[in-house]
Each structure stands twice: as structure tokens, then as C-alpha cells.
Design a protein around this motif. Structure first.
Motif, mmCIF file in Angstrom:
data_model
loop_
_atom_site.group_PDB
_atom_site.id
_atom_site.type_symbol
_atom_site.label_atom_id
_atom_site.label_comp_id
_atom_site.label_asym_id
_atom_site.label_seq_id
_atom_site.Cartn_x
_atom_site.Cartn_y
_atom_site.Cartn_z
ATOM 1 N N PRO A 1 0.801 -1.231 0.000
ATOM 2 C CA PRO A 1 0.000 0.000 0.000
ATOM 3 C C PRO A 1 0.828 1.274 0.000
ATOM 4 O O PRO A 1 0.348 2.324 -0.441
ATOM 5 C CB PRO A 1 -0.821 -0.125 1.286
ATOM 6 C CG PRO A 1 -0.019 -1.026 2.166
ATOM 7 C CD PRO A 1 0.647 -1.996 1.236
ATOM 8 N N ASP A 2 2.057 1.202 0.494
ATOM 9 C CA ASP A 2 2.893 2.402 0.518
ATOM 10 C C ASP A 2 4.366 1.998 0.492
ATOM 11 O O ASP A 2 4.714 0.819 0.610
ATOM 12 C CB ASP A 2 2.594 3.256 1.758
ATOM 13 C CG ASP A 2 2.624 2.442 3.049
ATOM 14 O OD1 ASP A 2 3.626 1.727 3.273
ATOM 15 O OD2 ASP A 2 1.648 2.504 3.812
ATOM 16 N N ALA A 3 5.222 3.009 0.333
ATOM 17 C CA ALA A 3 6.660 2.762 0.218
ATOM 18 C C ALA A 3 7.233 2.163 1.495
ATOM 19 O O ALA A 3 8.123 1.303 1.438
ATOM 20 C CB ALA A 3 7.381 4.065 -0.121
ATOM 21 N N ALA A 4 6.753 2.612 2.646
ATOM 22 C CA ALA A 4 7.286 2.111 3.916
ATOM 23 C C ALA A 4 7.061 0.617 4.057
ATOM 24 O O ALA A 4 7.939 -0.124 4.525
ATOM 25 C CB ALA A 4 6.648 2.858 5.080
ATOM 26 N N THR A 5 5.875 0.159 3.645
ATOM 27 C CA THR A 5 5.586 -1.281 3.707
ATOM 28 C C THR A 5 6.513 -2.047 2.777
ATOM 29 O O THR A 5 7.032 -3.108 3.134
ATOM 30 C CB THR A 5 4.123 -1.553 3.333
ATOM 31 O OG1 THR A 5 3.265 -0.831 4.230
ATOM 32 C CG2 THR A 5 3.816 -3.038 3.425
ATOM 33 N N GLU B 1 15.295 2.303 -0.690
ATOM 34 C CA GLU B 1 14.238 2.850 -1.546
ATOM 35 C C GLU B 1 14.508 2.620 -3.049
ATOM 36 O O GLU B 1 13.593 2.216 -3.778
ATOM 37 C CB GLU B 1 14.046 4.336 -1.249
ATOM 38 C CG GLU B 1 13.119 5.063 -2.205
ATOM 39 C CD GLU B 1 11.739 4.422 -2.299
ATOM 40 O OE1 GLU B 1 11.085 4.596 -3.343
ATOM 41 O OE2 GLU B 1 11.311 3.766 -1.333
#
Length: 227
Positions: free
Chosen positions: A97-101, A124
Motif C-alpha cells: 500500500p505504501d513505500a514504507a511497507t 528505496e
């Protein structure tokens, strides 16, 4: 979005996996040596009536043919499951769902000694390349090169039998052939340990003699059991 691989598309390197490395090749050689040496000793415990040179080398060769086949099949299974895991990771990255995940997924796959050295900013770019990776196969599969590598595993195990069985092919005196077989086996174990030690930076000679000690201990155990 459909990320399935088309029939003509090349397989992506992220799910391809690598071939046999130095450790795997040497480990297979040592495994074959120890299996053959142990089996020869086991056959010799049956009794004088069975201590025939042809019986000894046929038994050892038959043993390693069977184990070589089993080892090759396990290599294919290991390759397929590892490839499936990498494919699952790539698909999870795309659906994160997002970059952190996504970064967390990458971090969880890193060896612990590397994981503590990298920051989220370092990971990243890798996450971005994984997310944009195209195409991906629908499911993990084996390729022709995998069967060639499995065949290499098989032949390493089988060929490592010959230092053990060659004396029984050339010498009719079983005790003498058995002694020469063990000496040759220890020499091969030293070579395997030497290569591993040099590769790992542990000291080639020290590792070679360490591997010989393991072989001597196993040989003494075989003798104690009547080999």
C-alpha cells in the motif's frame, strides 16, 4: 494490472536464482566421499565372506548413485521453492500500500549483518526497481539450466566415489585396498577443506587439516564398528 509473463518473455533475474557456488560444489564432493567411505566400511563389517573387491566398489558406487539422484532432486526442489519465494516477494512489493511497507518487505529479506548497515533511504531505490520490474511469471517454474545444474550435483556426488572405490577395482587384497581408499579419501577431504578455507578466509591449510580430522574421526568410528 496483470503482471503475468508472456510465453516469449525472458525470465526476470529476480526469480531466476543462481547456480552452484564454491561451497555447494565442495560440500557435494565431501558428502559423496563420506557416504562412499562409510558405506565401504559398513559392507566390510558383514564378514570375510563378503569382503570381495567387486562387492566393495559396487556397493559404494550403487550407494552414491542413489544418493546423487536424491541430492539432485532435492536441488530442484530447493530451486523451485526459492524461486517461488522470490516471486511472492516481488508480487507483494507491487501490491504494497505504501513505500514504507515495501521497504519493510525488502529489509526482512536481508541477512542480519547487512540489515543493520542499511537505512530506509538506501533500500528505496531497490524497492523502486522491484515495483517496476516487468514482466513477472505467473508461477515459479524450472528451466533447462536448472536440470543441467541438478545433473552437475548428481555427477559431483557420483564422481567423488571413485577415490574411494578405485583401489578395489585395481587391487585384489581387500585390507590393502581399504587402506589406500581411506588415504585417498582423506587427501580429497583435505583438498575440499583447503578450498573452503581459502574461499571463506579462514586459513586454507588450517581448514584442510580440519576437514581431514573430521574424516579421521569418521574413519576411526568405522574401524571401531568393524570396518
Amino acid at each position: 494490472m496483470n503482471h503475468a509473463k508472456s510465453p516469449t518473455a525472458p525470465k526476470p533475474s529476480v526469480v531466476a536464482g543462481a547456480g552452484l557456488d564454491v561451497v555447494e560444489r565442495v560440500s557435494e564432493m565431501c558428502f559423496g566421499l563420506l557416504m562412499a567411505l562409510t558405506f565401504v566400511g559398513a559392507v566390510s563389517t558383514v564378514g570375510p565372506d563378503h569382503e570381495d573387491p567387486s562387492t566393495m566398489w559396487r556397493a559404494a558406487l550403487g550407494c552414491n548413485l542413489a544418493w546423487g539422484l536424491a541430492d539432485a532432486m532435492m536441488y530442484l526442489l530447493h530451486t523451485l521453492t526459492g524461486r517461488g519465494h522470490r516471486l511472492t516477494l516481488a508480487l507483494d512489493m507491487k501490491s504494497a500500500p505504501d513505500a514504507a511497507t515495501g521497504i519493510g518487505l525488502v529489509r526482512n529479506e536481508l541477512p542480519s549483518f547487512i540489515e543493520i548497515l542499511v537505512t530506509d533511504a538506501d533500500l528505496e531505490p531497490l524497492r523502486g526497481r522491484l515495483v517496476n520490474l516487468e514482466p513477472l511469471p505467473e508461477r515459479p517454474r524450472l528451466y533447462f539450466i536448472d536440470f543441467l545444474r541438478a545433473a552437475r550435483v548428481f555427477f559431483i556426488v557420483v564422481l567423488s566415489t571413485f577415490p574411494v572405490v578405485l583401489p578395489f577395482m585395481l587391487i585384489d587384497d581387500v585390507p590393502k585396498a581399504l587402506l589406500i581408499s581411506r588415504v585417498l579419501s582423506l587427501a580429497m577431504l583435505f583438498f575440499g577443506g583447503y578450498v573452503l578455507g581459502k574461499y571463506a578466509g579462514l586459513g586454507a591449510w588450517r581448514a584442510g587439516f580440519g576437514m581431514m580430522v573430521i574424516g579421521v574421526c569418521l574413519t576411526m568410528a568405522i574401524i571401531a564398528l568393524g570396518g
